[in-house]
Design a protein around this motif. Structure first.
Motif, mmCIF file in Angstrom:
data_model
loop_
_atom_site.group_PDB
_atom_site.id
_atom_site.type_symbol
_atom_site.label_atom_id
_atom_site.label_comp_id
_atom_site.label_asym_id
_atom_site.label_seq_id
_atom_site.Cartn_x
_atom_site.Cartn_y
_atom_site.Cartn_z
ATOM 1 N N PRO A 231 0.845 -1.207 0.000
ATOM 2 C CA PRO A 231 0.000 0.000 0.000
ATOM 3 C C PRO A 231 0.879 1.254 0.000
ATOM 4 C CG PRO A 231 -0.173 -1.182 2.090
ATOM 5 C CD PRO A 231 0.691 -1.998 1.212
ATOM 6 N N LEU A 232 0.360 2.317 -0.552
ATOM 7 C CA LEU A 232 1.101 3.571 -0.644
ATOM 8 C C LEU A 232 1.604 4.022 0.722
ATOM 9 C CD1 LEU A 232 2.106 6.019 -2.270
ATOM 10 C CD2 LEU A 232 -0.146 7.057 -1.898
ATOM 11 N N SER A 233 0.779 3.917 1.745
ATOM 12 C CA SER A 233 1.185 4.367 3.078
ATOM 13 C C SER A 233 2.401 3.585 3.589
ATOM 14 C CB SER A 233 0.026 4.240 4.068
ATOM 15 O OG SER A 233 -0.429 2.897 4.124
ATOM 16 N N LEU A 234 2.450 2.300 3.321
ATOM 17 C CA LEU A 234 3.590 1.478 3.730
ATOM 18 C C LEU A 234 4.842 1.880 2.950
ATOM 19 C CD1 LEU A 234 4.109 -0.842 5.725
ATOM 20 C CD2 LEU A 234 3.732 -2.415 3.836
ATOM 21 N N TRP A 235 4.688 2.156 1.664
ATOM 22 C CA TRP A 235 5.828 2.607 0.859
ATOM 23 C C TRP A 235 6.375 3.934 1.376
ATOM 24 C CZ3 TRP A 235 9.650 1.532 -2.144
ATOM 25 C CH2 TRP A 235 10.289 2.554 -2.835
ATOM 26 N N LEU A 236 5.500 4.878 1.666
ATOM 27 C CA LEU A 236 5.938 6.188 2.131
ATOM 28 C C LEU A 236 6.658 6.088 3.472
ATOM 29 C CD1 LEU A 236 2.845 8.351 1.115
ATOM 30 C CD2 LEU A 236 5.063 8.190 -0.054
ATOM 31 N N GLU A 237 6.243 5.149 4.306
ATOM 32 C CA GLU A 237 6.853 5.000 5.628
ATOM 33 C C GLU A 237 8.113 4.138 5.618
ATOM 34 O OE1 GLU A 237 5.547 3.469 10.082
ATOM 35 O OE2 GLU A 237 4.017 3.893 8.582
ATOM 36 N N GLY B 255 5.883 -3.571 -6.136
ATOM 37 C CA GLY B 255 4.791 -2.793 -6.697
ATOM 38 C C GLY B 255 4.151 -1.980 -5.587
ATOM 39 N N VAL B 256 3.305 -1.045 -5.961
ATOM 40 C CA VAL B 256 2.599 -0.226 -4.985
ATOM 41 C C VAL B 256 1.138 -0.169 -5.387
ATOM 42 C CG1 VAL B 256 3.031 1.968 -6.172
ATOM 43 C CG2 VAL B 256 2.672 1.974 -3.712
ATOM 44 N N TRP B 257 0.245 -0.100 -4.377
ATOM 45 C CA TRP B 257 -1.168 0.082 -4.714
ATOM 46 C C TRP B 257 -1.703 1.332 -4.053
ATOM 47 C CZ3 TRP B 257 -5.251 -0.273 -1.167
ATOM 48 C CH2 TRP B 257 -5.023 -0.969 0.018
ATOM 49 N N LEU B 258 -2.565 2.011 -4.803
ATOM 50 C CA LEU B 258 -3.173 3.247 -4.334
ATOM 51 C C LEU B 258 -4.655 3.026 -4.125
ATOM 52 C CD1 LEU B 258 -0.553 4.158 -5.902
ATOM 53 C CD2 LEU B 258 -1.726 6.317 -6.243
ATOM 54 N N ASP B 259 -5.125 3.529 -3.019
ATOM 55 C CA ASP B 259 -6.551 3.480 -2.717
ATOM 56 C C ASP B 259 -7.228 4.664 -3.411
ATOM 57 O OD1 ASP B 259 -8.761 2.319 -1.590
ATOM 58 O OD2 ASP B 259 -8.019 2.418 0.448
ATOM 59 N N ALA B 260 -8.526 4.599 -3.515
ATOM 60 C CA ALA B 260 -9.272 5.715 -4.083
ATOM 61 C C ALA B 260 -8.983 6.951 -3.235
ATOM 62 C CB ALA B 260 -10.761 5.411 -4.096
ATOM 63 N N GLY B 261 -8.723 8.047 -3.871
ATOM 64 C CA GLY B 261 -8.431 9.279 -3.147
ATOM 65 C C GLY B 261 -6.938 9.524 -2.962
ATOM 66 N N GLU B 262 -6.104 8.519 -3.160
ATOM 67 C CA GLU B 262 -4.660 8.725 -3.081
ATOM 68 C C GLU B 262 -4.155 9.149 -4.454
ATOM 69 O OE1 GLU B 262 -3.386 5.755 0.539
ATOM 70 O OE2 GLU B 262 -3.425 4.917 -1.482
#
Length: 166
Positions: free
Chosen positions: A36-42, A55-62
Motif C-alpha cells: 500500500p502507498l502508506s507502507l511505501w511512504l513510511e 509494486g505499490v497500490w493506491l486506494d481511491a483518493g490517493e
C-alpha cells in the motif's frame, strides 16, 4: 490461487497484495509484493533493499503525484476500486501512461467487474484482478465487446478519422 487477466489472457497471480496493516518483519525477502502507498511512504528504504519484485497500490483518493518521481522503482502499480461506481482511478491510469510515461504494469484491483474492462484498457490498464466471485474467463471476453473506438485514448493515441486517413 487467484487468477487475473494480464496482457489479454488469464494467468495465475504471482504477486502478493499486502494489506495496509502488513508487518514487514514477516515479509519474505524474495517474494514479489504490491505494498500500500502508506507502507511505501513510511518504509520505502527497507522495501527497496529487498530482492523480490516491488509494486505499490493506491486506494481511491490517493494521488499518483505523491510518487511520480519514483515510478521507475515499481514493476506494478495497482489501483484500487473500492466500489465499481468509483471511477477516479480511470484518470490515474491515463496520467500514468500519458503524463508520466509509465511502461510497467497498471493493474485494477478491488471491485472490478466485466463491464469496466474495455474502458479500463482504453485508459491504460493492462492487468485486472476481477472480483473473486466473478469468472475471469468471462470477464476476458469483454475486452472484445467493441471492434474499434472513435476517440483517442491511452491504448490508441489516434482518433479513428486520423487512422482512416493514414
Amino acid at each position: 490461487m487467484q487468477r487475473i487477466i494480464k496482457n489479454d489472457q488469464v494467468v495465475d497471480e504471482s504477486w502478493h497484495l499486502l494489506p495496509k496493516d502488513a508487518d514487514l518483519a514477516t515479509l519474505s525477502n524474495s517474494d514479489d509484493v504490491i505494498v500500500p502507498l502508506s507502507l511505501w511512504l513510511e518504509h520505502g528504504h527497507a522495501l527497496r533493499a529487498r530482492d523480490g519484485g516491488l509494486g505499490v497500490w493506491l486506494d481511491a483518493g490517493e494521488e499518483i503525484e505523491e510518487i511520480a518521481e519514483q515510478l521507475d522503482r515499481f514493476q506494478v502499480i495497482a489501483l484500487n476500486f473500492p466500489v465499481f461506481t468509483d471511477g477516479r482511478h480511470f484518470s490515474t491510469a491515463r496520467l500514468l501512461r500519458e503524463r508520466y510515461g509509465y511502461k510497467g504494469e497498471v493493474r485494477a484491483i478491488g471491485d472490478v467487474l466485466r463491464d469496466q474492462l474495455f474502458f479500463m484498457k482504453r485508459c491504460g490498464f493492462d492487468a485486472y484482478a476481477v472480483r473473486p466471485d466473478r469468472d475471469p474467463y468471462d470477464a476476458l471476453q469483454s475486452l472484445q465487446d467493441f471492434s474499434d473506438s472513435y476517440q483517442a485514448a491511452a491504448d490508441q493515441p489516434l482518433p479513428l478519422f486520423r487512422r482512416r486517413n493514414a
